[in-house]
Write an enzyme that holds these catalytic residues in place. Structure first.
Site, PDB file in Angstrom:
ATOM      1  N   LYS A 140       0.837  -1.199   0.000  1.00 55.85           N
ATOM      2  CA  LYS A 140       0.000   0.000   0.000  1.00 55.85           C
ATOM      3  C   LYS A 140       0.874   1.252   0.000  1.00 55.85           C
ATOM      4  CE  LYS A 140      -3.853   0.081   2.571  1.00 55.85           C
ATOM      5  NZ  LYS A 140      -4.722  -0.097   3.767  1.00 55.85           N
ATOM      6  N   ILE A 141       0.613   2.123  -0.967  1.00 56.39           N
ATOM      7  CA  ILE A 141       1.339   3.392  -1.095  1.00 56.39           C
ATOM      8  C   ILE A 141       0.307   4.516  -1.168  1.00 56.39           C
ATOM      9  CG2 ILE A 141       2.880   4.770  -2.557  1.00 56.39           C
ATOM     10  CD1 ILE A 141       4.147   2.172  -3.527  1.00 56.39           C
TER      11      ILE A 141
END
Length: 367
Positions: A140-141
């Site tokens: 997750k970014i």
């Protein structure tokens, strides 16, 4: 098997659980949700991990071991969270295989201290990917301005990405651009782009929370309350359809590339006066993911009314809602800017709480 959840899945919505803990993994609860509740993916975040660590004793042995090794808080958090994600990936692996890599996914997030540092985000994404060492993980970014080039570079390295903290339509456009640029770079780097996957996590309920607050302060008509989140998400899906109809994408798709699916996040209802299934049943449309807290999952299973595509037929209505909100004095761009800033701040606070929980566990293990 819940018939309502089954019907939701059959409508093209992948049901993911927005929760993860070692207790769920070790008691068989997660496997049971996969078997009986149509759950085909997992999302995690620092708040979830902090709660799991605070409530459970199943981490104690690993914490004691890490404390004996002299691990600091940062390393301990890394080891505990990647262990849970790795084990959850193993449980979800048959789903990943059955869906050709589309589902069976487990997400783990980069730390907030790199949210405004592109290079550090890319480096940490690679470190997390290597530590989990499972093909069905998602890194997750955040979809912050600094996160966009990191999304491109992480995909270019052949790493699957869940883009998080998306609130606005212009922001989402930038996320899709970053995704396509990453797929193009991955292709040029010799990766098999047919095996690269990504989702874009578009937040829903927080939009209503912020806009409702502004409407209330302005003494606006009550008929406008609780409508913005769904309308905004429906317009995001419209943008998704239009973006992936381009010639640029068609060339990549011909080479095997897969579209970045929209994921509806923040789907637990914050206002108790609202229907507790509204962010699920009103956003039913194929080629999407809905990640739900367990309470929402249970509500949908119990009384969610699944009535086919609720997005495409409502594009005009969604735009009309946003126009009404603008006429009522709602500054959409300011709302989104506030939500992105607060999203990162909440992200930071959650990591701090997780760190404090781990620090306490380490001190107890050393006592």
């Amino acid at each position: 098997m819940s018939e309502r959840l089954k019907k939701l899945s059959e409508a093209g919505v992948s049901i993911w659980l927005d929760d993860l803990s070692r207790e769920r993994i070790e008691t068989g609860n997660l496997a049971d949700l996969v078997k009986n509740s149509s759950v085909v993916g997992i999302t995690s975040n620092p708040t979830i991990f902090a709660g799991a660590l605070a409530d459970g004793e199943r981490y104690d042995e690993q914490v004691r071991r890490l404390a004996a090794d002299g691990a600091d808080v940062e390393r301990t958090v890394f080891e505990l969270t990647t262990t849970d994600v790795r084990d959850a990936c193993d449980i979800m692996r048959p789903v990943w295989e059955a869906t050709g890599g589309v589902d069976g996914r487990v997400s783990i997030e980069v730390t907030p201290d790199v949210a405004h540092d592109t290079e550090a985000t890319v480096a940490q994404a690679s470190e997390l990917w290597a530590a989990v060492d499972r093909p069905n993980a998602y890194i997750k970014i955040p979809g912050t301005p600094e996160g966009l080039p990191a999304i491109t570079e992480t995909l270019a390295a052949g790493i699957d990405v869940n883009v998080t903290l998306i609130f606005g339509l212009d922001q989402y456009q930038g996320v899709m651009e970053a995704f396509v640029a990453g797929i193009e770079k991955a292709r040029d780097n010799g990766h098999d782009i047919s095996k690269l996957h990504s989702v874009a996590s578009f937040f829903v309920s927080r939009v209503d929370t912020e806009i409702d607050k502004r409407l209330e302060a302005a003494g606006a008509d009550k008929s406008l309350f609780g409508r913005a989140g769904v309308a905004n998400a429906r317009l995001a899906y419209k943008a998704f359809e239009e973006f992936f109809a381009s010639d640029r994408w068609a060339a990549l798709e011909a080479a095997g590339a897969r579209r970045q699916r929209p994921l509806w996040a923040s789907t637990g209802v914050k206002n108790p006066d609202y229907d507790d299934t509204m962010y699920v049943v009103r956003l039913v449309v194929d080629d999407t993911v809905n990640t739900m807290p367990e309470k929402t999952l249970e509500a949908v299973a119990d009384h969610g009314e699944i009535a086919g595509d609720q997005v495409r037929p409502n594009y005009a209505d969604a735009q009309a809602t946003m126009d009404e909100l603008a006429a009522a004095g709602i500054d959409y761009d300011d709302v989104i800017a506030v939500l992105i800033r607060e999203g990162v701040e909440k992200f930071v606070k959650s990591w701090q709480e997780l760190g404090e929980t781990v620090r306490g566990s380490l001190e107890q293990a050393k006592a």
